[in-house]
Write an enzyme that holds these catalytic residues in place. Sequence first.
Site, PDB file in Angstrom:
ATOM      1  N   TYR A   1       0.836  -1.207   0.000  1.00 11.64           N
ATOM      2  CA  TYR A   1       0.000   0.000   0.000  1.00 11.64           C
ATOM      3  C   TYR A   1       0.872   1.260   0.000  1.00 11.64           C
ATOM      4  O   TYR A   1       0.632   2.197  -0.768  1.00 11.64           O
ATOM      5  CB  TYR A   1      -0.917  -0.023   1.224  1.00 11.64           C
ATOM      6  CG  TYR A   1      -1.835   1.159   1.344  1.00 11.64           C
ATOM      7  CD1 TYR A   1      -2.942   1.309   0.507  1.00 11.64           C
ATOM      8  CD2 TYR A   1      -1.614   2.145   2.311  1.00 11.64           C
ATOM      9  CE1 TYR A   1      -3.791   2.412   0.634  1.00 11.64           C
ATOM     10  CE2 TYR A   1      -2.452   3.238   2.436  1.00 11.64           C
ATOM     11  CZ  TYR A   1      -3.541   3.361   1.597  1.00 11.64           C
ATOM     12  OH  TYR A   1      -4.377   4.456   1.711  1.00 11.64           O
TER      13      TYR A   1
ATOM     14  N   LYS B   1       1.028   4.018  -3.066  1.00 11.63           N
ATOM     15  CA  LYS B   1       0.664   5.430  -2.865  1.00 11.63           C
ATOM     16  C   LYS B   1       1.848   6.364  -3.170  1.00 11.63           C
ATOM     17  O   LYS B   1       1.646   7.506  -3.594  1.00 11.63           O
ATOM     18  CB  LYS B   1       0.149   5.641  -1.438  1.00 11.63           C
ATOM     19  CG  LYS B   1      -1.202   4.973  -1.160  1.00 11.63           C
ATOM     20  CD  LYS B   1      -2.330   5.555  -2.015  1.00 11.63           C
ATOM     21  CE  LYS B   1      -3.697   5.125  -1.523  1.00 11.63           C
ATOM     22  NZ  LYS B   1      -4.799   5.611  -2.365  1.00 11.63           N
TER      23      LYS B   1
ATOM     24  N   THR C   1     -13.601   5.584   8.115  1.00 11.50           N
ATOM     25  CA  THR C   1     -14.373   5.019   7.008  1.00 11.50           C
ATOM     26  C   THR C   1     -14.281   3.501   7.110  1.00 11.50           C
ATOM     27  O   THR C   1     -13.832   2.964   8.114  1.00 11.50           O
ATOM     28  CB  THR C   1     -13.770   5.473   5.660  1.00 11.50           C
ATOM     29  OG1 THR C   1     -12.448   4.917   5.558  1.00 11.50           O
ATOM     30  CG2 THR C   1     -13.695   6.986   5.550  1.00 11.50           C
TER      31      THR C   1
HETATM   32  N1  LIG Z   1      -9.530   6.372   5.626  1.00 10.04           N
HETATM   33  C1  LIG Z   1      -8.268   6.719   5.824  1.00 10.04           C
HETATM   34  O1  LIG Z   1      -7.801   6.798   6.972  1.00 10.04           O
HETATM   35  C2  LIG Z   1      -7.384   7.067   4.657  1.00 10.04           C
HETATM   36  C3  LIG Z   1      -6.138   7.646   4.935  1.00 10.04           C
HETATM   37  C4  LIG Z   1      -5.299   7.981   3.859  1.00 10.04           C
HETATM   38  C5  LIG Z   1      -5.708   7.745   2.565  1.00 10.04           C
HETATM   39  N2  LIG Z   1      -6.924   7.191   2.319  1.00 10.04           N
HETATM   40  C6  LIG Z   1      -7.304   6.964   0.926  1.00 10.04           C
HETATM   41  O2  LIG Z   1      -8.545   7.616   0.704  1.00 10.04           O
HETATM   42  C7  LIG Z   1      -9.249   6.966  -0.349  1.00 10.04           C
HETATM   43  C8  LIG Z   1     -10.671   6.697   0.083  1.00 10.04           C
HETATM   44  O3  LIG Z   1     -10.618   5.770   1.155  1.00 10.04           O
HETATM   45  P1  LIG Z   1     -11.780   5.624   2.243  1.00 10.04           P
HETATM   46  O4  LIG Z   1     -11.171   5.884   3.544  1.00 10.04           O
HETATM   47  O5  LIG Z   1     -12.981   6.379   1.847  1.00 10.04           O
HETATM   48  O6  LIG Z   1     -12.019   4.036   2.146  1.00 10.04           O
HETATM   49  P2  LIG Z   1     -13.356   3.173   2.023  1.00 10.04           P
HETATM   50  O7  LIG Z   1     -14.375   3.631   2.985  1.00 10.04           O
HETATM   51  O8  LIG Z   1     -12.883   1.756   2.124  1.00 10.04           O
HETATM   52  O9  LIG Z   1     -13.865   3.471   0.541  1.00 10.04           O
HETATM   53  C9  LIG Z   1     -13.119   3.037  -0.550  1.00 10.04           C
HETATM   54  C10 LIG Z   1     -13.917   3.174  -1.824  1.00 10.04           C
HETATM   55  O10 LIG Z   1     -13.167   2.551  -2.870  1.00 10.04           O
HETATM   56  C11 LIG Z   1     -13.959   1.511  -3.438  1.00 10.04           C
HETATM   57  N3  LIG Z   1     -13.153   0.387  -3.862  1.00 10.04           N
HETATM   58  C12 LIG Z   1     -12.251  -0.325  -3.145  1.00 10.04           C
HETATM   59  N4  LIG Z   1     -11.757  -1.325  -3.884  1.00 10.04           N
HETATM   60  C13 LIG Z   1     -12.364  -1.252  -5.100  1.00 10.04           C
HETATM   61  C14 LIG Z   1     -12.301  -2.018  -6.292  1.00 10.04           C
HETATM   62  N5  LIG Z   1     -11.545  -3.092  -6.391  1.00 10.04           N
HETATM   63  N6  LIG Z   1     -13.074  -1.657  -7.331  1.00 10.04           N
HETATM   64  C15 LIG Z   1     -13.895  -0.600  -7.239  1.00 10.04           C
HETATM   65  N7  LIG Z   1     -14.004   0.157  -6.155  1.00 10.04           N
HETATM   66  C16 LIG Z   1     -13.256  -0.164  -5.083  1.00 10.04           C
HETATM   67  C17 LIG Z   1     -14.932   1.100  -2.342  1.00 10.04           C
HETATM   68  O11 LIG Z   1     -16.040   0.422  -2.904  1.00 10.04           O
HETATM   69  P3  LIG Z   1     -17.061  -0.443  -1.987  1.00 10.04           P
HETATM   70  O12 LIG Z   1     -18.025   0.563  -1.412  1.00 10.04           O
HETATM   71  O13 LIG Z   1     -17.707  -1.363  -2.962  1.00 10.04           O
HETATM   72  O14 LIG Z   1     -16.247  -1.133  -0.947  1.00 10.04           O
HETATM   73  C18 LIG Z   1     -15.263   2.464  -1.746  1.00 10.04           C
HETATM   74  O15 LIG Z   1     -16.185   3.138  -2.568  1.00 10.04           O
HETATM   75  C19 LIG Z   1      -8.436   5.713  -0.681  1.00 10.04           C
HETATM   76  O16 LIG Z   1      -7.648   5.948  -1.810  1.00 10.04           O
HETATM   77  C20 LIG Z   1      -7.552   5.523   0.532  1.00 10.04           C
HETATM   78  O17 LIG Z   1      -6.368   4.849   0.190  1.00 10.04           O
HETATM   79  C21 LIG Z   1      -7.772   6.853   3.351  1.00 10.04           C
END
Ligand SMILES: NC(=O)c1ccc[n+]([C@@H]2O[C@H](COP(=O)([O-])OP(=O)(O)OC[C@H]3O[C@@H](n4cnc5c(N)ncnc54)[C@H](OP(=O)(O)O)[C@@H]3O)[C@@H](O)[C@H]2O)c1
Length: 306
Positions: free
Chosen positions: A166, A170, A204
């Site tokens: 990961y 990134k 999330t």
């Molecule tokens: N949350 C954190 O602490 C955090 C910190 C730093 C960076 N980020 C980044 O922020 C972004 C959003 O993350 P989030 O926290 O909102 O995570 P999340 O709640 O897990 O949401 C991720 C989204 O991506 C979709 N997704 C995952 N795998 C997929 C696949 N194979 N095909 C199509 N869609 C897929 C999920 O679809 P489903 O609804 O179907 O699961 C969901 O809509 C990501 O890039 C993550 O790396 C998050």
Amino acid sequence: MKSKIILITGATGGIGKETARALARQGHTVVIHGRNKVKTQQVCEEIKSETGNIKVDMLLADLLLLSDVKYMADEFKKKYDRLDVLINNAGAMMNKNRETTKEGLEKTIVVNLLAPFLLTELLLDVLAKSPSARIINVSSEMHKRGGKPDFKDFQLENSYSCARAYGLAKLYLIWISRHLITEIKEKGLGHVTVNFVHPATTNTNFGLDSDKGFLANLIFRVVMPFSLTPEQGAETSIYLATSDEVEKVTGQYYGTKKKLAKVDDKYYSAENEKIVWDYCKQITGPYLDIKVLATDGNLTITEGIL
Ligand SMILES: NC(=O)c1ccc[n+]([C@@H]2O[C@H](COP(=O)([O-])OP(=O)(O)OC[C@H]3O[C@@H](n4cnc5c(N)ncnc54)[C@H](OP(=O)(O)O)[C@@H]3O)[C@@H](O)[C@H]2O)c1
């Protein structure tokens, strides 16, 4: 503010969904990408009824499959001849043991790096048609935790851990975002900007549906409830998508509260950036030249040279 056409990947939950909701509230055409048809339809209906904006559309693709990414880009172009904002938001951390997709690629690298790379390449022509287009790539502070890149082992066959995969994905996403700016300028597309963000730890579903090992699973579950809300996590993506303040800003890394952040450039060089770019280009190359006629997740029917 003029109404924009905005495509957000991974907009069915977490940060992506809140980004979509806020941008729909601003009156833009918002295309929600999801991988599950029922869930994506439900999110569209929820956002439409809550915001009163009927210009909320959907596209389906499993971003683990490059053939699906190609299909999604083609579907977008059937409906729209211009794209103003592309937010490559979808991302995931995988299981503790290395897994590959049906296309034979390591899953973390596909969903966090190769899928956004390919989608952007495929949509560059419609982004170019926007008078002022923006690409926003959602990275992570975890780009500092992937360890030393090994360009002989992009697929992490020799040194996999879910955190390393990961973190490196990134980091590479930041490098390809930078390289894209050079490519865009060479193509005479100076009106297309590229920025990258880290939302900080946000409460999330992120990381909760994979098995990262006992301790990591526990840490995720304990930390998440005390972190930012999805609305807070989405703040900077929303700002970069539509604020006039950043219309011409490109190549910048933003953190929370719309503030500039610092990339860890310990392993960065223009040469390394180009190595990663060339790797992405090489792997996704076949999908740039084919036409995916249909895909049901198991079977992909193609025309071309795949
Ligand atoms: N949350 C954190 O602490 C955090 C910190 C730093 C960076 N980020 C980044 O922020 C972004 C959003 O993350 P989030 O926290 O909102 O995570 P999340 O709640 O897990 O949401 C991720 C989204 O991506 C979709 N997704 C995952 N795998 C997929 C696949 N194979 N095909 C199509 N869609 C897929 C999920 O679809 P489903 O609804 O179907 O699961 C969901 O809509 C990501 O890039 C993550 O790396 C998050």
